[in-house]
Motif scaffolding. Sequence first.
Motif, PDB file in Angstrom:
ATOM      1  N   LYS A 177     -17.691  28.906 -18.249  1.00 55.28           N
ATOM      2  CA  LYS A 177     -18.251  27.805 -19.025  1.00 55.28           C
ATOM      3  C   LYS A 177     -18.488  26.557 -18.187  1.00 55.28           C
ATOM      4  N   ARG A 178     -18.328  26.671 -16.861  1.00 56.45           N
ATOM      5  CA  ARG A 178     -18.492  25.514 -15.985  1.00 56.45           C
ATOM      6  C   ARG A 178     -19.810  25.579 -15.227  1.00 56.45           C
ATOM      7  N   GLU A 179     -20.326  24.411 -14.900  1.00 55.00           N
ATOM      8  CA  GLU A 179     -21.584  24.326 -14.155  1.00 55.00           C
ATOM      9  C   GLU A 179     -21.339  24.622 -12.683  1.00 55.00           C
ATOM     10  N   ALA A 180     -22.146  25.502 -12.109  1.00 58.10           N
ATOM     11  CA  ALA A 180     -21.997  25.894 -10.697  1.00 58.10           C
ATOM     12  C   ALA A 180     -22.693  24.865  -9.816  1.00 58.10           C
ATOM     13  N   ARG A 181     -22.038  23.744  -9.607  1.00 59.12           N
ATOM     14  CA  ARG A 181     -22.593  22.666  -8.792  1.00 59.12           C
ATOM     15  C   ARG A 181     -21.709  22.451  -7.574  1.00 59.12           C
ATOM     16  N   ASP A 182     -22.327  22.265  -6.413  1.00 62.55           N
ATOM     17  CA  ASP A 182     -21.569  22.057  -5.179  1.00 62.55           C
ATOM     18  C   ASP A 182     -20.711  20.806  -5.267  1.00 62.55           C
ATOM     19  N   PHE A 183     -19.514  20.889  -4.683  1.00 59.08           N
ATOM     20  CA  PHE A 183     -18.661  19.712  -4.574  1.00 59.08           C
ATOM     21  C   PHE A 183     -19.380  18.649  -3.745  1.00 59.08           C
ATOM     22  N   SER A 186     -24.323  30.611  -3.075  1.00 57.13           N
ATOM     23  CA  SER A 186     -22.916  30.242  -3.027  1.00 57.13           C
ATOM     24  C   SER A 186     -22.716  28.866  -3.639  1.00 57.13           C
ATOM     25  N   VAL A 187     -21.456  28.561  -3.954  1.00 53.08           N
ATOM     26  CA  VAL A 187     -21.088  27.272  -4.530  1.00 53.08           C
ATOM     27  C   VAL A 187     -19.957  26.697  -3.687  1.00 53.08           C
ATOM     28  N   LEU A 188     -20.092  25.434  -3.300  1.00 55.26           N
ATOM     29  CA  LEU A 188     -19.059  24.752  -2.521  1.00 55.26           C
ATOM     30  C   LEU A 188     -18.039  24.146  -3.469  1.00 55.26           C
ATOM     31  N   ILE A 189     -16.774  24.544  -3.323  1.00 53.22           N
ATOM     32  CA  ILE A 189     -15.694  23.981  -4.125  1.00 53.22           C
ATOM     33  C   ILE A 189     -14.655  23.373  -3.187  1.00 53.22           C
ATOM     34  N   ALA A 190     -13.791  22.545  -3.729  1.00 58.25           N
ATOM     35  CA  ALA A 190     -12.806  21.838  -2.902  1.00 58.25           C
ATOM     36  C   ALA A 190     -11.444  21.852  -3.561  1.00 58.25           C
ATOM     37  N   GLY A 243      -6.282  14.714   0.715  1.00 61.61           N
ATOM     38  CA  GLY A 243      -6.989  15.597   1.630  1.00 61.61           C
ATOM     39  C   GLY A 243      -7.713  16.675   0.844  1.00 61.61           C
ATOM     40  N   TYR A 244      -8.766  17.226   1.454  1.00 60.49           N
ATOM     41  CA  TYR A 244      -9.561  18.265   0.813  1.00 60.49           C
ATOM     42  C   TYR A 244      -9.649  19.489   1.729  1.00 60.49           C
ATOM     43  N   LEU A 245      -9.698  20.658   1.117  1.00 57.28           N
ATOM     44  CA  LEU A 245     -10.017  21.893   1.822  1.00 57.28           C
ATOM     45  C   LEU A 245     -11.259  22.469   1.151  1.00 57.28           C
ATOM     46  N   LEU A 246     -12.363  22.533   1.901  1.00 57.38           N
ATOM     47  CA  LEU A 246     -13.641  22.970   1.353  1.00 57.38           C
ATOM     48  C   LEU A 246     -13.813  24.467   1.543  1.00 57.38           C
ATOM     49  N   ASN A 247     -14.333  25.138   0.522  1.00 55.10           N
ATOM     50  CA  ASN A 247     -14.591  26.576   0.589  1.00 55.10           C
ATOM     51  C   ASN A 247     -15.849  26.907  -0.201  1.00 55.10           C
ATOM     52  N   THR A 248     -16.529  27.973   0.202  1.00 56.08           N
ATOM     53  CA  THR A 248     -17.682  28.449  -0.555  1.00 56.08           C
ATOM     54  C   THR A 248     -17.337  29.784  -1.203  1.00 56.08           C
ATOM     55  N   ILE A 249     -17.784  29.961  -2.427  1.00 59.51           N
ATOM     56  CA  ILE A 249     -17.640  31.244  -3.118  1.00 59.51           C
ATOM     57  C   ILE A 249     -19.002  31.616  -3.695  1.00 59.51           C
ATOM     58  N   SER A 250     -19.183  32.895  -3.979  1.00 58.59           N
ATOM     59  CA  SER A 250     -20.470  33.349  -4.508  1.00 58.59           C
ATOM     60  C   SER A 250     -20.665  32.839  -5.936  1.00 58.59           C
ATOM     61  N   GLN A 251     -21.924  32.746  -6.336  1.00 53.72           N
ATOM     62  CA  GLN A 251     -22.216  32.329  -7.707  1.00 53.72           C
ATOM     63  C   GLN A 251     -21.630  33.309  -8.723  1.00 53.72           C
ATOM     64  N   ARG A 252     -21.641  34.594  -8.377  1.00 53.21           N
ATOM     65  CA  ARG A 252     -21.098  35.609  -9.287  1.00 53.21           C
ATOM     66  C   ARG A 252     -19.597  35.397  -9.488  1.00 53.21           C
ATOM     67  N   GLU A 253     -18.881  35.131  -8.397  1.00 51.60           N
ATOM     68  CA  GLU A 253     -17.440  34.905  -8.506  1.00 51.60           C
ATOM     69  C   GLU A 253     -17.148  33.620  -9.262  1.00 51.60           C
ATOM     70  N   PHE A 254     -17.956  32.592  -9.027  1.00 53.56           N
ATOM     71  CA  PHE A 254     -17.784  31.338  -9.758  1.00 53.56           C
ATOM     72  C   PHE A 254     -17.953  31.567 -11.255  1.00 53.56           C
ATOM     73  N   ALA A 303     -19.093  19.140 -10.471  1.00 54.02           N
ATOM     74  CA  ALA A 303     -19.255  18.703 -11.854  1.00 54.02           C
ATOM     75  C   ALA A 303     -17.943  18.611 -12.620  1.00 54.02           C
ATOM     76  N   ASP A 304     -16.930  19.424 -12.243  1.00 57.41           N
ATOM     77  CA  ASP A 304     -15.722  19.506 -13.056  1.00 57.41           C
ATOM     78  C   ASP A 304     -14.479  19.669 -12.190  1.00 57.41           C
ATOM     79  N   VAL A 305     -13.327  19.369 -12.813  1.00 56.88           N
ATOM     80  CA  VAL A 305     -12.043  19.811 -12.285  1.00 56.88           C
ATOM     81  C   VAL A 305     -11.836  21.224 -12.831  1.00 56.88           C
ATOM     82  N   LEU A 306     -11.879  22.214 -11.952  1.00 58.51           N
ATOM     83  CA  LEU A 306     -11.842  23.614 -12.388  1.00 58.51           C
ATOM     84  C   LEU A 306     -10.434  24.063 -12.739  1.00 58.51           C
TER      85      LEU A 306
END
Length: 200
Positions: free
Chosen positions: A96-102, A115-119, A79-90, A181-184
């Motif tokens: 060192k990670r690419e700010a790409r939406d999940f 914002s960036v969508l993370i999961a 299961g996934y829980l989707l959330n958005t965070i600001s680019q600054r917070e990311f 892009a990555d497992v954060l």
Amino acid sequence: EQIDGRFRHIEHASRASQHYARAATSAARAGVGYLIVRPAYVDRALGWQEPRISSEPDPLKVVLDPWSTETDGSDATFGYLLNTISQREFARRWPKREARDFGDTDSTRNDDRKSVLIAEQWYSETETRNVIVYTGADGEEAAGTEDEYWAACQSAGAQLPVSRNYKDRHQAIRWRLMSGADVLEELRNPDGTPAAYPAD
């Protein structure tokens, strides 16, 4: 009574009543409501953790295993829980990670997004562990993992007699946080292998 008291303590520390109400309200309005249980450190120096109960106000942010057939989702394997965070917070948390939406594996969004969508992902894996059947200090037969057996031996002050052991298959729940892009972040054991959720 001790177990009930423990649960009441966890509910009080989590302010669980408001989360129960929010999940119930979501269920009444949208047909489904979600509670989330995560581990939280209560003493980082000693590594002590306790469960904390929260809720998700937007059920559309929760994506469960589409092959799950039980009405409560208890047979889901991920299961996934989707959330958005600001680019600054990311950038602050993962510089060192690419700010790409999940889900955006081709990086199709414009760079002017704010914002960036993370999961968060929870997923189940089948593991095999060695279970030892032994005679406890009280003379009663008990069973446990190797760590539990040696803990019982240490508590008894002697090596307890073993009658047999066997291989047991069980489901281990794992957790990770991902972008497109990555497992954060990921829970891992000291040897680098993925840890069961919550971490010991």
